[in-house]
Design a protein around this motif. Structure first.
Motif, PDB file in Angstrom:
ATOM      1  N   THR A  95       0.808  -1.217   0.000  1.00 36.75           N
ATOM      2  CA  THR A  95       0.000   0.000   0.000  1.00 36.75           C
ATOM      3  C   THR A  95       0.846   1.274   0.000  1.00 36.75           C
ATOM      4  OG1 THR A  95      -0.139  -0.070   2.409  1.00 36.75           O
ATOM      5  CG2 THR A  95      -1.915  -1.156   1.177  1.00 36.75           C
ATOM      6  N   THR A  96       2.153   1.128  -0.213  1.00 35.33           N
ATOM      7  CA  THR A  96       3.075   2.271  -0.301  1.00 35.33           C
ATOM      8  C   THR A  96       4.031   1.997  -1.463  1.00 35.33           C
ATOM      9  OG1 THR A  96       4.841   1.336   1.096  1.00 35.33           O
ATOM     10  CG2 THR A  96       3.045   2.517   2.230  1.00 35.33           C
ATOM     11  N   ASP A  97       4.927   2.934  -1.720  1.00 32.44           N
ATOM     12  CA  ASP A  97       6.023   2.656  -2.646  1.00 32.44           C
ATOM     13  C   ASP A  97       6.789   1.449  -2.087  1.00 32.44           C
ATOM     14  OD1 ASP A  97       5.231   5.001  -3.874  1.00 32.44           O
ATOM     15  OD2 ASP A  97       7.000   6.151  -3.275  1.00 32.44           O
ATOM     16  N   ILE A  98       7.401   0.673  -2.981  1.00 33.85           N
ATOM     17  CA  ILE A  98       8.105  -0.551  -2.586  1.00 33.85           C
ATOM     18  C   ILE A  98       9.565  -0.458  -3.024  1.00 33.85           C
ATOM     19  CG2 ILE A  98       8.189  -3.067  -2.868  1.00 33.85           C
ATOM     20  CD1 ILE A  98       5.723  -2.019  -1.335  1.00 33.85           C
ATOM     21  N   THR A  99      10.466  -0.965  -2.188  1.00 34.13           N
ATOM     22  CA  THR A  99      11.887  -0.993  -2.538  1.00 34.13           C
ATOM     23  C   THR A  99      12.424  -2.416  -2.501  1.00 34.13           C
ATOM     24  OG1 THR A  99      12.560  -0.599  -0.251  1.00 34.13           O
ATOM     25  CG2 THR A  99      12.358   1.342  -1.690  1.00 34.13           C
ATOM     26  N   VAL A 100      13.537  -2.603  -3.199  1.00 36.76           N
ATOM     27  CA  VAL A 100      14.251  -3.880  -3.202  1.00 36.76           C
ATOM     28  C   VAL A 100      15.744  -3.563  -3.246  1.00 36.76           C
ATOM     29  CG1 VAL A 100      14.234  -4.154  -5.720  1.00 36.76           C
ATOM     30  CG2 VAL A 100      14.395  -6.177  -4.251  1.00 36.76           C
ATOM     31  N   GLU A 101      16.532  -4.373  -2.551  1.00 36.63           N
ATOM     32  CA  GLU A 101      17.991  -4.251  -2.567  1.00 36.63           C
ATOM     33  C   GLU A 101      18.591  -5.599  -2.927  1.00 36.63           C
ATOM     34  OE1 GLU A 101      20.260  -1.719   0.429  1.00 36.63           O
ATOM     35  OE2 GLU A 101      18.423  -2.252   1.517  1.00 36.63           O
ATOM     36  N   VAL A 102      19.644  -5.559  -3.725  1.00 40.71           N
ATOM     37  CA  VAL A 102      20.369  -6.776  -4.088  1.00 40.71           C
ATOM     38  C   VAL A 102      21.861  -6.517  -3.915  1.00 40.71           C
ATOM     39  CG1 VAL A 102      20.969  -8.353  -5.964  1.00 40.71           C
ATOM     40  CG2 VAL A 102      18.608  -7.582  -5.694  1.00 40.71           C
ATOM     41  N   HIS A 103      22.536  -7.462  -3.285  1.00 45.02           N
ATOM     42  CA  HIS A 103      23.993  -7.428  -3.098  1.00 45.02           C
ATOM     43  C   HIS A 103      24.575  -8.689  -3.733  1.00 45.02           C
ATOM     44  CE1 HIS A 103      23.795  -4.340   0.113  1.00 45.02           C
ATOM     45  NE2 HIS A 103      22.648  -4.924   0.385  1.00 45.02           N
ATOM     46  N   GLY A 120      30.914 -20.460 -21.618  1.00 45.46           N
ATOM     47  CA  GLY A 120      29.976 -19.718 -22.454  1.00 45.46           C
ATOM     48  C   GLY A 120      28.751 -19.233 -21.711  1.00 45.46           C
ATOM     49  N   LYS A 121      28.559 -19.713 -20.474  1.00 43.55           N
ATOM     50  CA  LYS A 121      27.410 -19.286 -19.669  1.00 43.55           C
ATOM     51  C   LYS A 121      27.621 -19.692 -18.219  1.00 43.55           C
ATOM     52  CE  LYS A 121      24.861 -23.429 -20.945  1.00 43.55           C
ATOM     53  NZ  LYS A 121      23.695 -23.962 -21.623  1.00 43.55           N
ATOM     54  N   CYS A 122      26.880 -19.013 -17.337  1.00 44.32           N
ATOM     55  CA  CYS A 122      26.935 -19.333 -15.915  1.00 44.32           C
ATOM     56  C   CYS A 122      25.626 -18.922 -15.260  1.00 44.32           C
ATOM     57  CB  CYS A 122      28.091 -18.602 -15.232  1.00 44.32           C
ATOM     58  SG  CYS A 122      28.159 -18.918 -13.445  1.00 44.32           S
ATOM     59  N   ASP A 123      25.004 -19.852 -14.557  1.00 41.48           N
ATOM     60  CA  ASP A 123      23.808 -19.544 -13.785  1.00 41.48           C
ATOM     61  C   ASP A 123      24.208 -18.933 -12.446  1.00 41.48           C
ATOM     62  OD1 ASP A 123      22.443 -20.765 -15.824  1.00 41.48           O
ATOM     63  OD2 ASP A 123      21.732 -22.456 -14.629  1.00 41.48           O
ATOM     64  N   PHE A 124      23.384 -18.007 -11.971  1.00 39.85           N
ATOM     65  CA  PHE A 124      23.567 -17.456 -10.633  1.00 39.85           C
ATOM     66  C   PHE A 124      22.195 -17.053 -10.101  1.00 39.85           C
ATOM     67  CE2 PHE A 124      24.093 -14.040 -13.635  1.00 39.85           C
ATOM     68  CZ  PHE A 124      23.519 -12.912 -13.069  1.00 39.85           C
ATOM     69  N   GLU A 125      22.110 -16.941  -8.788  1.00 40.21           N
ATOM     70  CA  GLU A 125      20.801 -16.684  -8.199  1.00 40.21           C
ATOM     71  C   GLU A 125      20.921 -15.870  -6.932  1.00 40.21           C
ATOM     72  OE1 GLU A 125      19.545 -20.695  -6.086  1.00 40.21           O
ATOM     73  OE2 GLU A 125      20.356 -21.067  -8.095  1.00 40.21           O
ATOM     74  N   TRP A 126      19.771 -15.326  -6.523  1.00 41.69           N
ATOM     75  CA  TRP A 126      19.666 -14.621  -5.256  1.00 41.69           C
ATOM     76  C   TRP A 126      18.218 -14.577  -4.817  1.00 41.69           C
ATOM     77  CZ3 TRP A 126      21.973 -10.883  -8.952  1.00 41.69           C
ATOM     78  CH2 TRP A 126      21.031 -10.110  -9.617  1.00 41.69           C
ATOM     79  N   ASP A 127      18.033 -14.247  -3.561  1.00 42.62           N
ATOM     80  CA  ASP A 127      16.705 -14.044  -2.987  1.00 42.62           C
ATOM     81  C   ASP A 127      16.542 -12.558  -2.690  1.00 42.62           C
ATOM     82  OD1 ASP A 127      15.958 -16.820  -2.863  1.00 42.62           O
ATOM     83  OD2 ASP A 127      17.377 -17.016  -1.210  1.00 42.62           O
ATOM     84  N   THR A 128      15.303 -12.058  -2.828  1.00 45.33           N
ATOM     85  CA  THR A 128      15.040 -10.661  -2.512  1.00 45.33           C
ATOM     86  C   THR A 128      13.871 -10.544  -1.556  1.00 45.33           C
ATOM     87  OG1 THR A 128      13.436 -10.219  -4.283  1.00 45.33           O
ATOM     88  CG2 THR A 128      15.767  -9.922  -4.823  1.00 45.33           C
ATOM     89  N   GLU A 129      13.838  -9.402  -0.885  1.00 42.91           N
ATOM     90  CA  GLU A 129      12.712  -8.993  -0.058  1.00 42.91           C
ATOM     91  C   GLU A 129      12.220  -7.662  -0.607  1.00 42.91           C
ATOM     92  OE1 GLU A 129      13.841 -10.758   4.329  1.00 42.91           O
ATOM     93  OE2 GLU A 129      14.330  -8.659   3.888  1.00 42.91           O
ATOM     94  N   LEU A 130      10.962  -7.602  -0.990  1.00 47.53           N
ATOM     95  CA  LEU A 130      10.354  -6.355  -1.414  1.00 47.53           C
ATOM     96  C   LEU A 130       9.710  -5.742  -0.179  1.00 47.53           C
ATOM     97  CD1 LEU A 130      10.641  -8.111  -4.024  1.00 47.53           C
ATOM     98  CD2 LEU A 130       8.835  -6.683  -4.951  1.00 47.53           C
ATOM     99  N   LYS A 131      10.081  -4.493   0.126  1.00 46.80           N
ATOM    100  CA  LYS A 131       9.652  -3.873   1.381  1.00 46.80           C
ATOM    101  C   LYS A 131       8.855  -2.596   1.130  1.00 46.80           C
ATOM    102  CE  LYS A 131      13.561  -5.626   4.039  1.00 46.80           C
ATOM    103  NZ  LYS A 131      14.692  -5.253   4.898  1.00 46.80           N
TER     104      LYS A 131
END
Length: 152
Positions: A95-103, A120-131
């Motif tokens: 119900t407000t503006d939302i932010t996300v941070e990734v490191h 020729g390629k590499c998979d990578f991943e991360w988890d986020t929290e939208l606040k």
């Protein structure tokens, strides 16, 4: 290996105008450095029929850091990113503006680049929290990207 202020501003400008859809949503890159970004999605242009943020806007905000991290961390003349998978779990109405941070740690940046160079390629991943503006988590995501070597 921090970015210069000029590089940061160039990445912010490029990220915020990547696609017409992103511009219409009003998503903005608030802060960027090598392996780091903080982004915001405004509530007003993204309201749904019940007065909360549209789920697609939340998904978009969670996906966009992949491009920002790419621009801040990898050589765009040699590599390009793709989204392989992304899952989102909605926890509460936004119900407000939302932010996300990734490191992304420097060691992980180096690992990804070395593997992409070698294979020729590499998979990578991360988890986020939208606040929301109060710091409450409104959604959680698991993102999987792939860095690809151009010409592979």
């Amino acid at each position: 290996m921090a970015l210069s202020e000029t590089e940061k501003e160039q990445i912010k400008a490029a990220s915020d105008r990547t696609f017409p859809f992103v511009e219409r949503c009003g998503a903005r890159t608030l802060d960027v450095d090598r392996g780091y970004c903080r982004m915001m999605m405004p509530l007003a242009p993204n309201l749904n029929h019940v007065g909360i943020m549209y789920a697609g806007a939340l998904y978009t905000l969670a996906e966009l850091p992949g491009g920002v991290i790419y621009l801040s961390s990898f050589d765009a003349r040699r590599f390009y990113p793709i989204v392989k998978d992304m899952r989102i779990r909605f926890r509460r109405p936004a119900t407000t503006d939302i932010t996300v941070e990734v490191h992304l740690a420097e060691a992980e940046i180096q690992r990804i680049q070395a593997e992409a160079e070698a294979n020729g390629k590499c998979d990578f991943e991360w988890d986020t929290e939208l606040k929301d503006a109060r710091g409450e988590v409104v959604a959680l995501t698991h993102n999987i990207y792939q860095l690809r070597l151009i010409g592979s």
